[in-house]
Design a protein around this motif. Structure first.
Motif, PDB file in Angstrom:
ATOM      1  N   GLN A 152     -65.910  85.119  -9.629  1.00  0.00           N
ATOM      2  CA  GLN A 152     -64.704  84.534  -9.015  1.00  0.00           C
ATOM      3  C   GLN A 152     -63.295  85.123  -9.835  1.00  0.00           C
ATOM      4  OE1 GLN A 152     -64.848  80.694  -8.432  1.00  0.00           O
ATOM      5  NE2 GLN A 152     -66.164  80.670  -6.591  1.00  0.00           N
ATOM      6  N   ARG A 156     -61.714  89.246  -6.106  1.00  0.00           N
ATOM      7  CA  ARG A 156     -61.753  88.374  -4.792  1.00  0.00           C
ATOM      8  C   ARG A 156     -62.604  88.680  -4.048  1.00  0.00           C
ATOM      9  NH1 ARG A 156     -61.411  83.212  -3.603  1.00  0.00           N
ATOM     10  NH2 ARG A 156     -60.746  83.398  -1.259  1.00  0.00           N
ATOM     11  N   SER A 157     -62.980  90.317  -3.596  1.00  0.00           N
ATOM     12  CA  SER A 157     -63.774  90.681  -2.846  1.00  0.00           C
ATOM     13  C   SER A 157     -65.216  90.368  -3.081  1.00  0.00           C
ATOM     14  CB  SER A 157     -63.634  92.380  -2.618  1.00  0.00           C
ATOM     15  OG  SER A 157     -63.658  92.739  -3.698  1.00  0.00           O
ATOM     16  N   ASP A 160     -66.038  86.828  -2.641  1.00  0.00           N
ATOM     17  CA  ASP A 160     -66.245  86.378  -1.276  1.00  0.00           C
ATOM     18  C   ASP A 160     -67.616  86.811  -0.630  1.00  0.00           C
ATOM     19  OD1 ASP A 160     -63.880  85.299  -1.183  1.00  0.00           O
ATOM     20  OD2 ASP A 160     -62.888  87.266  -0.129  1.00  0.00           O
ATOM     21  N   ARG A 163     -70.624  84.689  -2.209  1.00  0.00           N
ATOM     22  CA  ARG A 163     -70.413  83.443  -1.616  1.00  0.00           C
ATOM     23  C   ARG A 163     -70.941  83.259  -0.267  1.00  0.00           C
ATOM     24  NH1 ARG A 163     -65.534  82.048  -3.000  1.00  0.00           N
ATOM     25  NH2 ARG A 163     -64.512  83.066  -1.205  1.00  0.00           N
ATOM     26  N   GLU A 164     -70.577  84.462   0.159  1.00  0.00           N
ATOM     27  CA  GLU A 164     -71.423  84.441   1.707  1.00  0.00           C
ATOM     28  C   GLU A 164     -72.859  84.708   1.691  1.00  0.00           C
ATOM     29  OE1 GLU A 164     -69.104  87.700   3.433  1.00  0.00           O
ATOM     30  OE2 GLU A 164     -67.320  86.479   3.857  1.00  0.00           O
TER      31      GLU A 164
END
Length: 367
Positions: A152, A156-157, A160, A163-164
């Motif tokens: 994190q 950012r990518s 993401d 997290r997904e």
């Protein structure tokens, strides 16, 4: 709740003042015990012709009691079998639904893993082992959390994607647990359905065995006695004032249901049958109302439990008459004290007096 013991049969038919029938008399023994064990229903005296017919058929009275007991037991088993089959279908639908969710979730996880692999490859080409790469190969929950936290801060990518991916894997694991539980429940439902079907088949076989042992004369006497007792019971029900005409005419939907049921006259009874060639009692009533565009519970017990009750003095055509204390039989009211029903194994769909069996009450489909 109204139980009208108005016709002869097993214990449910017998009048409270009657002596109980002997246990399971055979076809050959029935004639010697019948007169002492079964009496016509109490109430106003039977018309002379009916009284003479009942007297003439006393010899098969105990056998009729036994056959009615077997028929009731068979219908109990058949309705239980139908309910368990419905449960099995619902459980299997749950399994199928969960399997579909797993497949969709697996596609999401695969997509997330593909994106993560792409990012990891790019970072590897840029030099070093990236956080997302370490995440992909992490085997412990704490490792996953640590790497996710580091990512994190870096990208950012990357965060993401991680997290997904993490959410997708968690969801996939949960769905797997749900699917396993659904399969266990489906197996239990299948076992219950198989047990209920076996019971229904045994009970039906018991009736067939009794009927096979009868002579043509006994069969004829049984039919005569059963018809006479049903007619007498109906006369007494009408005389009691319990059966009124306050319900008014049939609604358009009820008229359609009645028309459907009457079009099935003469078709055989078949436990679990829902047409078009054969029906059981609740198969007939449910299909009749479905033909009118009104979804219906499948079994007589479910119809009794879920549909609005209606008093007998407010009956109108299309209402359902529920029979026996355990709600194991149902007929469709036609008016004028008559109903149409699929009676039992070995019989065909026919019109009969409302009081042909012990009435539990009546319900009205929501049309």
């Amino acid at each position: 709740m109204l139980i009208l013991p108005l016709a002869v049969g097993g214990p449910a038919w017998a009048h409270p003042d009657d002596d109980p029938p002997p246990p399971a008399p055979s076809a050959t023994a029935a004639t010697s015990t019948a007169t002492a064990t079964v009496q016509p229903p109490s109430g106003p005296e039977a018309p002379p012709a009916t009284a003479e017919l009942l007297s003439r058929t006393d010899g098969v009275a105990a056998l009729l009691v036994r056959l009615q007991e077997l028929r009731h037991q068979a219908e109990q088993a058949a309705q239980e079998s139908t309910a368990r089959d419905a449960e099995l279908a619902a459980r299997q639908a749950e399994v199928d639904r969960t399997d579909g969710q797993i497949a969709a979730q697996q596609q999401q996880v695969d997509a997330s893993e593909g994106e993560a692999a792409r990012l990891a490859g790019e970072q590897y080409r840029d030099g070093g082992l990236s956080g997302i790469t370490r995440f992909l190969f992490s085997l412990t929950p704490t490792g996953l959390l640590s790497e996710a936290g580091d990512l994190q801060e870096r990208s950012r990518s990357e965060s993401d994607v991680v997290r997904e991916l993490r959410a997708g894997r968690s969801r996939l694991a949960a769905l797997g647990d749900t699917a396993r539980q659904a399969r266990v429940q489906a197996q239990l439902a299948a076992d219950r359905a198989r047990t209920a079907r076996d019971a229904a088949q045994r009970e039906a076989s018991g009736i067939e065995a009794q009927l096979t042992a009868l002579t043509d004369a006994q069969r004829s006497q049984l039919d005569q006695r059963e018809g006479a007792l049903a007619d007498l019971a109906e006369q007494r029900l009408v005389a009691s004032g319990l059966l009124g005409t306050g319900g008014g005419p049939a609604t358009p939907a009820a008229a359609t249901a009645v028309g459907y049921a009457m079009a099935q006259l003469g078709k055989p009874y078949l436990w679990g049958g829902t047409g078009p060639d054969a029906y059981d009692c609740s198969g007939l009533t449910s299909k009749a109302w479905e033909a009118a565009g009104v979804p219906m519970p499948r079994t007589s017990q479910e119809q009794w439990a879920s549909l609005p009750r209606v008093p007998l003095d407010a009956l109108r055509p299309g209402d359902l008459i529920i029979y026996f204390p355990d709600a194991t039989h149902v007929g469709l009211y036609l008016g004028n004290g008559l109903m149409v029903n699929a009676p039992h194994t070995g019989a065909v769909i026919r019109v009969a007096p409302v009081a042909a069996m012990p009435v539990l009450g009546a319900v009205r489909p929501k049309a």
